[in-house]
Design a protein around this motif. Structure first.
Motif, mmCIF file in Angstrom:
data_model
loop_
_atom_site.group_PDB
_atom_site.id
_atom_site.type_symbol
_atom_site.label_atom_id
_atom_site.label_comp_id
_atom_site.label_asym_id
_atom_site.label_seq_id
_atom_site.Cartn_x
_atom_site.Cartn_y
_atom_site.Cartn_z
ATOM 1 N N ALA A 77 23.584 42.659 45.884
ATOM 2 C CA ALA A 77 23.775 42.300 44.480
ATOM 3 C C ALA A 77 24.972 43.025 43.895
ATOM 4 C CB ALA A 77 22.514 42.634 43.679
ATOM 5 N N THR A 78 25.123 44.306 44.216
ATOM 6 C CA THR A 78 26.271 45.078 43.747
ATOM 7 C C THR A 78 27.573 44.451 44.239
ATOM 8 O OG1 THR A 78 24.974 47.126 43.713
ATOM 9 C CG2 THR A 78 27.378 47.344 43.780
ATOM 10 N N ASN A 79 27.601 44.036 45.496
ATOM 11 C CA ASN A 79 28.801 43.411 46.046
ATOM 12 C C ASN A 79 29.096 42.072 45.384
ATOM 13 O OD1 ASN A 79 29.185 45.564 47.750
ATOM 14 N ND2 ASN A 79 28.352 44.549 49.563
ATOM 15 N N CYS A 80 28.047 41.303 45.092
ATOM 16 C CA CYS A 80 28.256 40.009 44.426
ATOM 17 C C CYS A 80 28.818 40.198 43.027
ATOM 18 C CB CYS A 80 26.943 39.223 44.374
ATOM 19 S SG CYS A 80 26.437 38.508 45.954
ATOM 20 N N LEU A 81 28.280 41.173 42.296
ATOM 21 C CA LEU A 81 28.796 41.444 40.958
ATOM 22 C C LEU A 81 30.226 41.971 41.030
ATOM 23 C CD1 LEU A 81 28.433 41.544 37.934
ATOM 24 C CD2 LEU A 81 27.176 43.701 38.180
ATOM 25 N N LEU A 82 30.510 42.815 42.007
ATOM 26 C CA LEU A 82 31.882 43.286 42.204
ATOM 27 C C LEU A 82 32.819 42.123 42.511
ATOM 28 C CD1 LEU A 82 31.371 46.545 44.306
ATOM 29 C CD2 LEU A 82 32.360 46.395 42.022
ATOM 30 N N ALA A 83 32.339 41.162 43.289
ATOM 31 C CA ALA A 83 33.172 39.997 43.620
ATOM 32 C C ALA A 83 33.559 39.232 42.363
ATOM 33 C CB ALA A 83 32.426 39.080 44.590
ATOM 34 N N ARG A 84 32.607 39.043 41.476
ATOM 35 C CA ARG A 84 32.934 38.353 40.215
ATOM 36 C C ARG A 84 33.943 39.135 39.403
ATOM 37 N NH1 ARG A 84 29.772 39.734 35.432
ATOM 38 N NH2 ARG A 84 31.765 40.737 34.960
ATOM 39 N N ARG A 85 33.760 40.461 39.320
ATOM 40 C CA ARG A 85 34.671 41.293 38.553
ATOM 41 C C ARG A 85 36.065 41.307 39.181
ATOM 42 N NH1 ARG A 85 31.867 45.130 35.164
ATOM 43 N NH2 ARG A 85 33.369 46.781 35.615
ATOM 44 N N MET A 86 36.129 41.270 40.490
ATOM 45 C CA MET A 86 37.428 41.244 41.167
ATOM 46 C C MET A 86 38.169 39.947 40.910
ATOM 47 S SD MET A 86 36.602 43.110 44.793
ATOM 48 C CE MET A 86 36.252 44.870 44.834
ATOM 49 N N VAL A 87 37.451 38.838 40.929
ATOM 50 C CA VAL A 87 38.071 37.556 40.596
ATOM 51 C C VAL A 87 38.630 37.600 39.176
ATOM 52 C CG1 VAL A 87 37.570 35.129 40.125
ATOM 53 C CG2 VAL A 87 36.782 36.162 42.249
ATOM 54 N N GLU A 88 37.878 38.195 38.276
ATOM 55 C CA GLU A 88 38.351 38.328 36.893
ATOM 56 C C GLU A 88 39.612 39.194 36.823
ATOM 57 O OE1 GLU A 88 34.520 38.024 33.946
ATOM 58 O OE2 GLU A 88 34.660 39.827 35.191
#
Length: 477
Positions: free
Chosen positions: A308-319
């Motif tokens: 879950a942490t990695n998925c949320l990081l992925a969204r933030r990185m795309v942003e």
């Protein structure tokens, strides 16, 4: 060539380098980023580039499920297997089969999973992935993937680099090479991992023979995001900057005399690392995320927390403009204890996966972000037994001939199922899609003709899809 002739050539090179202030100085001005010269321009190798035609996707999140999830237990229901339970398949179906561990005479193992339709599209999903299934109308489920490799490392290399040979650039590296990055303070290609590690390791995100600027950078979801990124306590930022300036000048002089592109990559990497020291830690600060968002992903509970942490990081990185994010979760290699271990992996990944899709969609990012989910091949409809003393030991062997993956977001038509396998999930009977076809379609979404995104190396032009591959138009919106 005589020694005197060589000295004459060398002297001309020195003259060109040193005349009128020196071509080395010109090269220096061209390569330094805008912050160094105050020009406000990015001239580094990762500067954003426009693709040949208008892209549907600007970013990619590749959710790589290393080890090969079982398609017949998650995405491709086969009730007919129950009629063959405990029996071998006909030799006409298995005589030419390449298997990693079991024999073609192995008995059939029917899936105990329950499937039901979801969404307006009515696509059927397993009871192990109900969260992902809730996004059915945004997902294009592919049930007709196939590959040429039946062991993990070659299969992962083929999926990621288009070849079973080590040393080729991977999908993320090709994407970065073609498009550059919109983030000045973070790598353009980031790798986030969870689970027990992958068979292919770093070869899954290597830049191969492309300049090293384009390789994936591994981030950690705790402590320092990148190992050794932080300075020792005795080193101030000013001291570090002075040291980097001196190192940059030396590298620039060497670059001017040799023209080696790897030196330019090294210069860009040092400068990026300096900027990342401020930007990367902010990614791990979830204090500005709402409680509902953290709960949706499952960040604060087990067993979902790491993925879950990695998925949320992925969204933030795309942003933040990161071009390609690779989420690796290992391992789905259930040769034994299929029901127990498959459920364990689904319990870890299912909720965060659905949360990522929903979060991207509600923020208006899904239309421009291509999400891909899958492994290097599938699993057999036949059983593998390794420990006869354990009644729950049943597993499945590697199966490259027919398996499932899914795509969503930028450029992909969601709410559909593409491809069909036979009643036993053994062979594809409709819309065969090779790994190279998948790669060609991904590049199409990013604005590239896969046959023309090439790099000249060792006397010929290489491409991700090697010498084959076709865009699968059915997948496209």
């Amino acid at each position: 060539m005589t020694f005197q002739e060589f000295k004459q050539i060398h002297s001309r090179r020195l003259f060109l380098r040193d005349c009128a202030g020196g071509l080395g100085t010109i090269a220096l001005a061209n390569l330094l980023n805008g912050s160094a010269l105050g020009a406000g321009k990015r001239t580094d190798p990762l500067a954003p580039k426009a693709p040949p035609f208008a892209p549907k996707a600007k970013n990619v999140i590749f959710m790589f499920m290393e080890g090969a999830p079982s398609q017949v237990d998650l995405f491709d229901p086969k009730p007919e297997l129950k009629k063959w339970q405990g029996q071998p398949l006909p030799p006409s179906m298995t005589s030419q089969l390449k298997l990693a561990f079991i024999k073609p005479t192995a008995a059939v193992l029917a899936s105990p999973r329950e499937f039901k339709p979801y969404g307006q599209c009515g696509a059927e999903y397993s009871d192990f992935i109900t969260h992902t299934a809730s996004c059915a109308d945004d997902i294009c489920l592919i049930r007709s993937m196939y590959t040429d490799a039946f062991n993990h490392h070659p299969g992962q290399l083929l999926l990621m680099s288009g070849s079973t040979q080590i040393g080729r650039p991977t999908l993320g590296a090709w994407t970065l090479y073609g498009l550059g990055s919109e983030s000045e303070n973070l790598p353009g290609f980031v790798v986030l991992s969870s689970g027990v590690g992958t068979s292919g390791g770093e070869s899954n995100f290597s830049s191969g023979f492309l300049p090293s600027t384009y390789q994936g950078v591994q981030f950690r979801s705790a402590a320092d995001p990148i190992v050794y990124l932080s300075n020792p306590a005795s080193v101030t930022r000013e001291t570090q900057r002075a040291g980097l300036d001196a190192l940059r000048d030396l590298n620039q002089a060497h670059l001017a005399s040799t023209g080696d592109v790897e030196i330019a990559s090294r210069i860009a990497s040092y400068e990026l690392a300096f900027r990342m020291q401020m930007a990367a830690p902010e990614l791990l600060d979830f204090s500005k995320e709402s409680a509902s968002t953290l709960e949706m992903y499952g960040v604060n509970k087990e067993p979902t927390r790491p993925f879950a942490t990695n998925c949320l990081l992925a969204r933030r990185m795309v942003e933040h403009g990161v071009r390609f994010v690779m989420l690796m979760h290992a391992s789905w290699d259930q040769h034994t204890n299929l029901n127990r271990d498959l459920k364990k992996n689904c319990d870890i990944t299912d909720q965060p996966t659905a949360a990522l899709l929903k979060d991207l969609k509600q923020r208006g990012l899904l239309d421009s972000t291509l999400v891909v989910w899958g492994g290097e091949f599938g699993r057999t409809p036949m059983v593998e037994i390794r420990n006869t003393a354990d009644p729950e030991n049943a597993g499945r062997d590697h199966h490259p001939l027919a398996y499932s993956m899914w795509m969503a977001g930028g450029g992909i038509k969601g709410g559909q199922v593409v491809g069909k396998t036979d009643d036993l999930g053994f062979n594809i009977v409709e819309d065969k899609i090779h790994v190279h076809d998948l790669q060609a379609t991904i590049l199409q979404c990013l604005g590239f003709d896969h046959t023309r995104l090439t790099y000249h190396y060792m006397g010929r032009d290489f491409r991700l899809t090697d010498v084959s591959g076709n865009v699968v138009k059915k997948l496209l919106a």
